[in-house]
Each structure stands twice: as structure tokens, then as C-alpha cells.
Design a protein around this motif. Structure first.
Motif, mmCIF file in Angstrom:
data_model
loop_
_atom_site.group_PDB
_atom_site.id
_atom_site.type_symbol
_atom_site.label_atom_id
_atom_site.label_comp_id
_atom_site.label_asym_id
_atom_site.label_seq_id
_atom_site.Cartn_x
_atom_site.Cartn_y
_atom_site.Cartn_z
ATOM 1 N N SER A 144 0.855 -1.184 0.000
ATOM 2 C CA SER A 144 0.000 0.000 0.000
ATOM 3 C C SER A 144 0.889 1.230 0.000
ATOM 4 O O SER A 144 1.985 1.216 0.579
ATOM 5 C CB SER A 144 -0.899 0.016 1.243
ATOM 6 O OG SER A 144 -1.523 1.277 1.400
ATOM 7 N N LYS A 161 1.997 -2.715 6.245
ATOM 8 C CA LYS A 161 2.390 -2.642 4.838
ATOM 9 C C LYS A 161 3.850 -2.216 4.694
ATOM 10 O O LYS A 161 4.539 -2.636 3.754
ATOM 11 C CB LYS A 161 1.472 -1.693 4.082
ATOM 12 C CG LYS A 161 0.030 -2.199 3.980
ATOM 13 C CD LYS A 161 -0.055 -3.559 3.289
ATOM 14 C CE LYS A 161 -1.485 -3.995 3.050
ATOM 15 N NZ LYS A 161 -1.584 -5.273 2.322
ATOM 16 N N GLN A 186 2.387 -1.835 -4.918
ATOM 17 C CA GLN A 186 1.712 -0.931 -3.986
ATOM 18 C C GLN A 186 0.569 -0.215 -4.702
ATOM 19 O O GLN A 186 0.802 0.665 -5.525
ATOM 20 C CB GLN A 186 2.689 0.112 -3.432
ATOM 21 C CG GLN A 186 3.668 -0.450 -2.446
ATOM 22 C CD GLN A 186 4.424 0.623 -1.695
ATOM 23 O OE1 GLN A 186 4.942 0.396 -0.605
ATOM 24 N NE2 GLN A 186 4.516 1.807 -2.253
ATOM 25 N N TRP A 189 -5.316 4.353 -4.104
ATOM 26 C CA TRP A 189 -6.666 4.169 -3.576
ATOM 27 C C TRP A 189 -7.482 3.401 -4.605
ATOM 28 O O TRP A 189 -7.695 3.874 -5.719
ATOM 29 C CB TRP A 189 -7.293 5.533 -3.288
ATOM 30 C CG TRP A 189 -8.531 5.441 -2.437
ATOM 31 C CD1 TRP A 189 -8.930 4.382 -1.686
ATOM 32 C CD2 TRP A 189 -9.516 6.457 -2.260
ATOM 33 N NE1 TRP A 189 -10.108 4.674 -1.042
ATOM 34 C CE2 TRP A 189 -10.493 5.931 -1.376
ATOM 35 C CE3 TRP A 189 -9.674 7.750 -2.772
ATOM 36 C CZ2 TRP A 189 -11.611 6.668 -0.985
ATOM 37 C CZ3 TRP A 189 -10.791 8.472 -2.368
ATOM 38 C CH2 TRP A 189 -11.743 7.949 -1.484
#
Length: 257
Positions: A144, A161, A186, A189
Motif C-alpha cells: 500500500s 504494509k 503498492q 486508492w
């Protein structure tokens, strides 16, 4: 047609593959001829496996809680018996409840770490020996952008993460000599089912919010599960045969701000 991706006929396993990003990853690999194993606590993974099989792909569902080492070991044994091993492992299973430091008690912390970080470690531990036996493989961890920027409102999630990035680099360095590549994708959103449900539960109209946020982003929209799946496909494919220990950020340029 030449299989330039080197995915066709390979066996891949994706944890948390029943919905959201994991589902998109499973579907993308199936489209490119992989045998797909969907590992999830969500029984919806069984329906997805049937759907992929009806479309002509080989797909299997195995119920597994990645925070439980006994379930992982049982799943690994079943995969080996049925399929012989795994060429691509995607550690996607994760949860993302929100809480700041003072709102994070020990049980909350341990639950997030148990699934998001410990789960990836345990799954790698179960499947890496087989990859060594077969002469190589590819592991892709789903991280992320919170690992890079942090998020006080999702502190434990961001830390988990960040740990996943460190795990990625350690495993990459340790197992490159065995032909095993380990990378991390990664997402920015993502408009996933989970995120949509979370927003609705807090009284937010997700469609309106996604549209408002998209208008402010460099490339004009937030990400979809398919965007992330394409990044994972690249990292697992022969096109990235000299890429290991790296982080691929798929955020539509959001990190440029």
C-alpha cells in the motif's frame, strides 16, 4: 501466438482472492492461461473458481485463514497433492480497519499484523521450499502507498504494509540464488468492494466521493482492481525476469504530489 508472459500453464495462488483486488488478480491470470488457486476465508471464492472453470480455466478454491499456520500448512499440502506446486504466489490477503495510535489496542494491532504481515510470512514459509525444488518462482506481495507516506488514522495498517516491503526485500536477497523473485506492488486508492462497503457504512456516498477524488488526481481517476492485477501480472511474468526486491507503485501518479 507466443506466450511472452510465460504464464500459461503455470500454477498461481492468490490469498484473499475471493473479492476486490484478489479477485481481479485471479481473473487476470486465468485469462492468460494460468491454473488458479483462490485461497480465502470467504466462501465466495468457491463461486469464483466455478465461474473461471465454466469459462475454460482451471481454478480451485481452498478455504484458508492466513493468520493460522495450521490452515496454511494444510492448504499447502493440498496444493502439492493436487497440483504439484506453485510457480506464482501472490500475498494479497489483508484487512484495513481504521484507528489512530490511541485507538489501537493490542488485540486490534495483533489482528492486523496477523493477517497483513504474519500471513504473508507464513505463506512464503510454506511455499518457498517447493519453489526451490522446482528451480524458481515468483512471489508478489500486495502492499500500500500508506507504507511510504504513513497514515495516522490507519496506523497499524500502514505499519503492516511497511513491514511487507521489508519482508519483500529480505526474501528477494535471500532467495535470488534459487531463481525466486520477490517483489511488491503498492496500490493507490482502489475502488474495491471492501472500500465501497466501508464508505457506505460511514454514511459516505462512494460514487460521489470517488468522482470528486478522481477529478483531483494526476491521471484523472482512482485505481481499479484490474489496474493492480496488471501490475502483478507484469511482476510475475517473464517480462520482469531480472526484477526482484522492487516496489511497483500503481497509483496513477498520486505520489507525485
Amino acid at each position: 501466438m507466443t506466450d511472452i508472459l510465460g504464464i500459461s500453464g503455470k500454477t498461481m495462488l492468490v490469498t484473499g482472492g475471493a473479492q476486490g483486488i484478489g479477485r481481479a488478480i485471479a481473473e487476470r491470470f486465468a485469462q492468460h492461461g494460468a491454473r488458479v488457486v483462490i485461497a480465502d476465508v470467504d466462501e465466495g471464492g468457491a463461486a469464483l473458481a466455478r465461474q473461471l472453470a465454466e469459462a475454460g480455466s482451471e481454478a480451485h478454491f481452498m478455504r484458508c485463514d492466513v493468520s493460522d499456520v495450521r490452515q496454511i500448512e494444510a492448504m499447502a499440502a493440498e496444493v502439492r497433492t493436487k497440483l504439484g506446486g506453485v510457480h506464482v504466489l501472490v500475498n494479497n490477503a489483508g484487512i484495513f480497519p481504521r484507528a489512530d495510535l490511541m485507538g489501537t489496542d493490542e488485540a486490534f494491532w495483533e489482528r492486523i499484523m496477523g493477517i497483513n504481515l504474519k500471513g504473508a510470512y507464513l505463506t512464503c514459509r510454506a511455499f518457498v521450499p517447493w519453489m526451490i525444488e522446482q528451480g524458481g518462482g515468483s512471489i508478489v506481495n500486495i502492499g500500500s502507498t500508506h507504507a511510504r507516506s504513513g497514515d495516522p488514522a490507519a496506523m497499524a495498517y500502514a505499519v503492516s504494509k511497511g513491514g511487507l516491503v521489508t519482508l519483500t526485500r529480505n526474501l528477494a536477497k535471500g532467495f535470488a540464488k534459487h531463481g525466486i523473485r520477490v517483489n511488491c506492488v503498492q496500490p493507490g486508492w482502489v475502488a474495491s468492494e471492501g472500500e465501497t462497503a466501508r464508505l457506505r457504512a460511514t454514511g459516505v456516498d462512494p460514487d460521489k466521493l470517488f468522482a470528486e477524488v478522481s477529478a483531483r488526481l494526476p491521471m484523472g481517476r482512482i485505481q481499479t482492481g484490474e489496474d493492480i492485477a496488471d501490475g502483478v501480472l507484469f511482476m510475475a511474468s517473464s517480462l520482469s525476469s531480472q526484477v526482484t526486491g522492487q516496489v511497483l507503485t500503481v497509483d496513477g501518479g498520486t505520489g507525485l504530489r
